[in-house]
Design an enzyme around this catalytic site. Structure first.
Site, PDB file in Angstrom:
ATOM      1  N   TYR A  94      -1.320  -9.688  15.313  1.00 21.26           N
ATOM      2  CA  TYR A  94      -1.251  -8.557  14.370  1.00 21.26           C
ATOM      3  C   TYR A  94      -2.282  -7.493  14.726  1.00 21.26           C
ATOM      4  O   TYR A  94      -1.949  -6.307  14.909  1.00 21.26           O
ATOM      5  CB  TYR A  94      -1.464  -9.047  12.926  1.00 21.26           C
ATOM      6  CG  TYR A  94      -1.799  -7.915  11.962  1.00 21.26           C
ATOM      7  CD1 TYR A  94      -0.846  -6.961  11.620  1.00 21.26           C
ATOM      8  CD2 TYR A  94      -3.082  -7.794  11.405  1.00 21.26           C
ATOM      9  CE1 TYR A  94      -1.153  -5.902  10.762  1.00 21.26           C
ATOM     10  CE2 TYR A  94      -3.396  -6.757  10.546  1.00 21.26           C
ATOM     11  CZ  TYR A  94      -2.434  -5.806  10.224  1.00 21.26           C
ATOM     12  OH  TYR A  94      -2.749  -4.773   9.378  1.00 21.26           O
ATOM     13  N   ASN A 133      -9.582  -5.132   3.569  1.00 23.63           N
ATOM     14  CA  ASN A 133      -8.563  -5.827   2.769  1.00 23.63           C
ATOM     15  C   ASN A 133      -8.327  -5.144   1.432  1.00 23.63           C
ATOM     16  O   ASN A 133      -9.271  -4.898   0.681  1.00 23.63           O
ATOM     17  CB  ASN A 133      -9.005  -7.263   2.468  1.00 23.63           C
ATOM     18  CG  ASN A 133      -8.862  -8.168   3.663  1.00 23.63           C
ATOM     19  OD1 ASN A 133      -9.523  -7.974   4.674  1.00 23.63           O
ATOM     20  ND2 ASN A 133      -8.000  -9.167   3.559  1.00 23.63           N
ATOM     21  N   LYS A 171      -1.850  -3.593  16.073  1.00 16.29           N
ATOM     22  CA  LYS A 171      -2.373  -2.417  15.358  1.00 16.29           C
ATOM     23  C   LYS A 171      -3.338  -1.644  16.273  1.00 16.29           C
ATOM     24  O   LYS A 171      -3.329  -0.416  16.289  1.00 16.29           O
ATOM     25  CB  LYS A 171      -3.090  -2.828  14.061  1.00 16.29           C
ATOM     26  CG  LYS A 171      -2.186  -3.369  12.965  1.00 16.29           C
ATOM     27  CD  LYS A 171      -1.185  -2.354  12.422  1.00 16.29           C
ATOM     28  CE  LYS A 171      -1.814  -1.242  11.625  1.00 16.29           C
ATOM     29  NZ  LYS A 171      -0.780  -0.375  10.984  1.00 16.29           N
ATOM     30  N   THR A 224      -6.130  -0.647  10.341  1.00 16.23           N
ATOM     31  CA  THR A 224      -6.866  -1.734   9.697  1.00 16.23           C
ATOM     32  C   THR A 224      -8.223  -1.965  10.348  1.00 16.23           C
ATOM     33  O   THR A 224      -8.415  -1.646  11.524  1.00 16.23           O
ATOM     34  CB  THR A 224      -6.033  -3.032   9.788  1.00 16.23           C
ATOM     35  OG1 THR A 224      -6.821  -4.135   9.362  1.00 16.23           O
ATOM     36  CG2 THR A 224      -5.570  -3.315  11.214  1.00 16.23           C
ATOM     37  N   ASP A 225      -9.126  -2.576   9.583  1.00 16.99           N
ATOM     38  CA  ASP A 225     -10.436  -2.939  10.157  1.00 16.99           C
ATOM     39  C   ASP A 225     -10.311  -4.094  11.161  1.00 16.99           C
ATOM     40  O   ASP A 225     -11.225  -4.349  11.941  1.00 16.99           O
ATOM     41  CB  ASP A 225     -11.440  -3.299   9.052  1.00 16.99           C
ATOM     42  CG  ASP A 225     -11.008  -4.472   8.179  1.00 16.99           C
ATOM     43  OD1 ASP A 225      -9.903  -5.019   8.368  1.00 16.99           O
ATOM     44  OD2 ASP A 225     -11.790  -4.849   7.275  1.00 16.99           O
ATOM     45  N   GLU A 226      -9.161  -4.801  11.146  1.00 19.40           N
ATOM     46  CA  GLU A 226      -9.033  -5.977  12.026  1.00 19.40           C
ATOM     47  C   GLU A 226      -9.044  -5.606  13.500  1.00 19.40           C
ATOM     48  O   GLU A 226      -9.268  -6.459  14.355  1.00 19.40           O
ATOM     49  CB  GLU A 226      -7.763  -6.767  11.677  1.00 19.40           C
ATOM     50  CG  GLU A 226      -7.778  -7.256  10.248  1.00 19.40           C
ATOM     51  CD  GLU A 226      -6.878  -8.453   9.986  1.00 19.40           C
ATOM     52  OE1 GLU A 226      -6.372  -9.050  10.945  1.00 19.40           O
ATOM     53  OE2 GLU A 226      -6.678  -8.780   8.805  1.00 19.40           O
ATOM     54  N   ILE A 265       0.836  -1.206   0.000  1.00 18.55           N
ATOM     55  CA  ILE A 265       0.000   0.000   0.000  1.00 18.55           C
ATOM     56  C   ILE A 265       0.870   1.255   0.000  1.00 18.55           C
ATOM     57  O   ILE A 265       0.603   2.225  -0.721  1.00 18.55           O
ATOM     58  CB  ILE A 265      -0.956   0.003   1.218  1.00 18.55           C
ATOM     59  CG1 ILE A 265      -1.856  -1.236   1.187  1.00 18.55           C
ATOM     60  CG2 ILE A 265      -1.811   1.270   1.230  1.00 18.55           C
ATOM     61  CD1 ILE A 265      -2.662  -1.460   2.455  1.00 18.55           C
TER      62      ILE A 265
END
Ligand code: NAD
Ligand code: DAU
Length: 350
Positions: free
Chosen positions: A156, A185, A160, A130-132, A12
């Site tokens: 991970y 993603n 984040k 991130t959306d995670e 990215i």
């Protein structure tokens, strides 16, 4: 304006560097990257000689190095993407994720705080997340909004989430101008072939098994990486200090449906009989703690700042497959490890 972009040699990051270098010739862009296995300067061949671009090799975990860099370069803004980004690697080596994603982020925040000395006029720290961090959704229609509570499950996503909290803490405690975006993603060119889509493209080409974790029923929400870079551009320039934006494509796919669609595209592009590539699908042991479903509600970004994805997924997937088939040398260099020599050959003696 002089902007530090971290992790600009990654997937990215390279798209963000390209966008800023080419869209804003009056900005100076410094790309700081450690060049881990995921960093590849071949991702930036088309812009590496631009006058407003500079590459610096370095590690965000090294606090003295980072402070020195800030002292020398006098950055006006930071767009922070450098991270360990692969969930499977975080399961086998969580400490590396704590160091880079948490300690590295705090080092950057500290250096910015020391350098900007409490004067945040025309300064900005943009953290790419991130959306995670929101955890997992059920099979229904619920989506992650900016109000969703954090509930990370993998090392991970925990790292984040932690880095996001530190960024907010620097805003709330020291008044630093910070913004955060949480994206779903991404897919597209220069994606490292350990992640589902590029790995599958590579394996299909090589007639190798396509590993599908568990039953392939996990759902991800896919966004074209160029649209993510566009969103970062808009948020960087227009978001209010302290704000958070979710970025996503309203584009949910179960892994198995996605890979079946990809197989059809690959059969067509490679001139194989219909159904040939699907035979490579192989169900393997599930990822530990595998989140079932991610889905982003990007309404706030659309309503506040007018951003929407520019591309439908089917078109994006075609473009992505075309890119990988056309850029065989990039893929071969990555899979053989050759790309890691590029820095020495091109940069070390400059
Ligand atoms: P990537 O793994 O492709 O790239 C990461 C880059 O960071 C690499 O160039 C690597 O060399 C560099 N890096 C790693 N450790 C470093 C360190 N200690 N010091 C300096 N540089 C270092 O990752 P990506 O997929 O491009 O993700 C970029 C960012 O976007 C990450 O913060 C990730 O959490 C976030 N994100 C990714 C996705 C996605 O789908 N890939 C989605 C949402 C958010
Ligand atoms: O949601 C944003 C996140 O997307 C980013 O924050 C991460 O940095 C990025 O890596 C990505 O994480 P995922 O774990 O969702 O991506 P990955 O490509 O690894 O896996 C996508 C889905 O496919 C996931 O459900 C696991 C599954 N999978 C993955 C691989 C590599 C397989 O079934 N087989 C595989 O071989």
């Amino acid at each position: 304006m002089k902007i530090l972009i971290t992790g600009g040699a990654g997937f990215i990051g390279s798209h963000v560097v390209r966008r800023f270098v080419t869209t804003y010739p009056n900005y100076q862009i410094v790309n700081l990257d450690k060049l881990t296995y995921a960093g590849n300067l071949e991702n930036l061949l088309d812009i590496e000689n631009k006058a407003n671009y500079k590459f610096v090799k370095g590690d965000i975990v090294d606090a003295d190095f980072i402070q020195n860099l800030f002292d020398t370069e006098h950055f006006d803004a930071v767009i922070h993407l450098a991270a360990e980004s692969h969930v499977d690697r975080s399961i086998s080596n969580p400490i590396e994720f704590v160091m880079t994603n948490v300690v590295g982020t705090v080092n950057l925040l500290n250096a910015a705080k020391t350098t900007w000395k409490g004067d945040y006029d025309n300064k900005r720290f943009y953290h790419v997340s991130t959306d995670e961090v929101y955890g997992t959704l059920g099979e229904g229609t619920e989506m992650f909004t900016e109000e969703t509570s954090y509930d990370p499950h993998s090392p991970y996503s925990a790292s984040k989430a932690s880095s996001d909290h530190f960024v907010r803490a620097y805003h709330d405690t020291y008044g630093m101008d910070c913004v955060i975006s949480n994206c779903s993603n991404n897919y597209g060119s220069f994606h490292f072939p350990e992640k589902l889509i590029p790995l599958s493209i590579h394996n299909i080409k090589q007639n190798k098994a396509i590993p599908i974790y568990g039953k392939g029923e996990n759902i991800r929400d896919w966004l074209w990486v160029v649209d993510h870079a566009r969103a970062i551009d808009v948020i960087f320039h227009k978001a209010k200090t302290g704000s958070t934006y979710n970025i996503g494509g309203h584009n949910e796919w179960t892994n198995i449906d996605l890979i079946r669609t990809l197989c059809k595209v690959m059969d067509r592009k490679l001139g194989r009989p219909k159904g040939e590539s699907e035979k490579l699908i192989t169900y393997v042991t599930d990822r530990a703690g595998h989140d079932l479903r991610y889905a982003i509600d990007a309404t706030k970004l659309k309503e506040d700042l007018g951003w929407e994805p520019s591309l439908q997924f089917e078109e994006g997937l075609e473009k992505t497959v075309d890119w990988y088939l056309k850029n065989e040398e990039w893929l071969n260099n990555v899979t053989s490890g050759n790309y890691q020599h590029y820095y020495k050959e091109q940069y070390q003696n400059r």
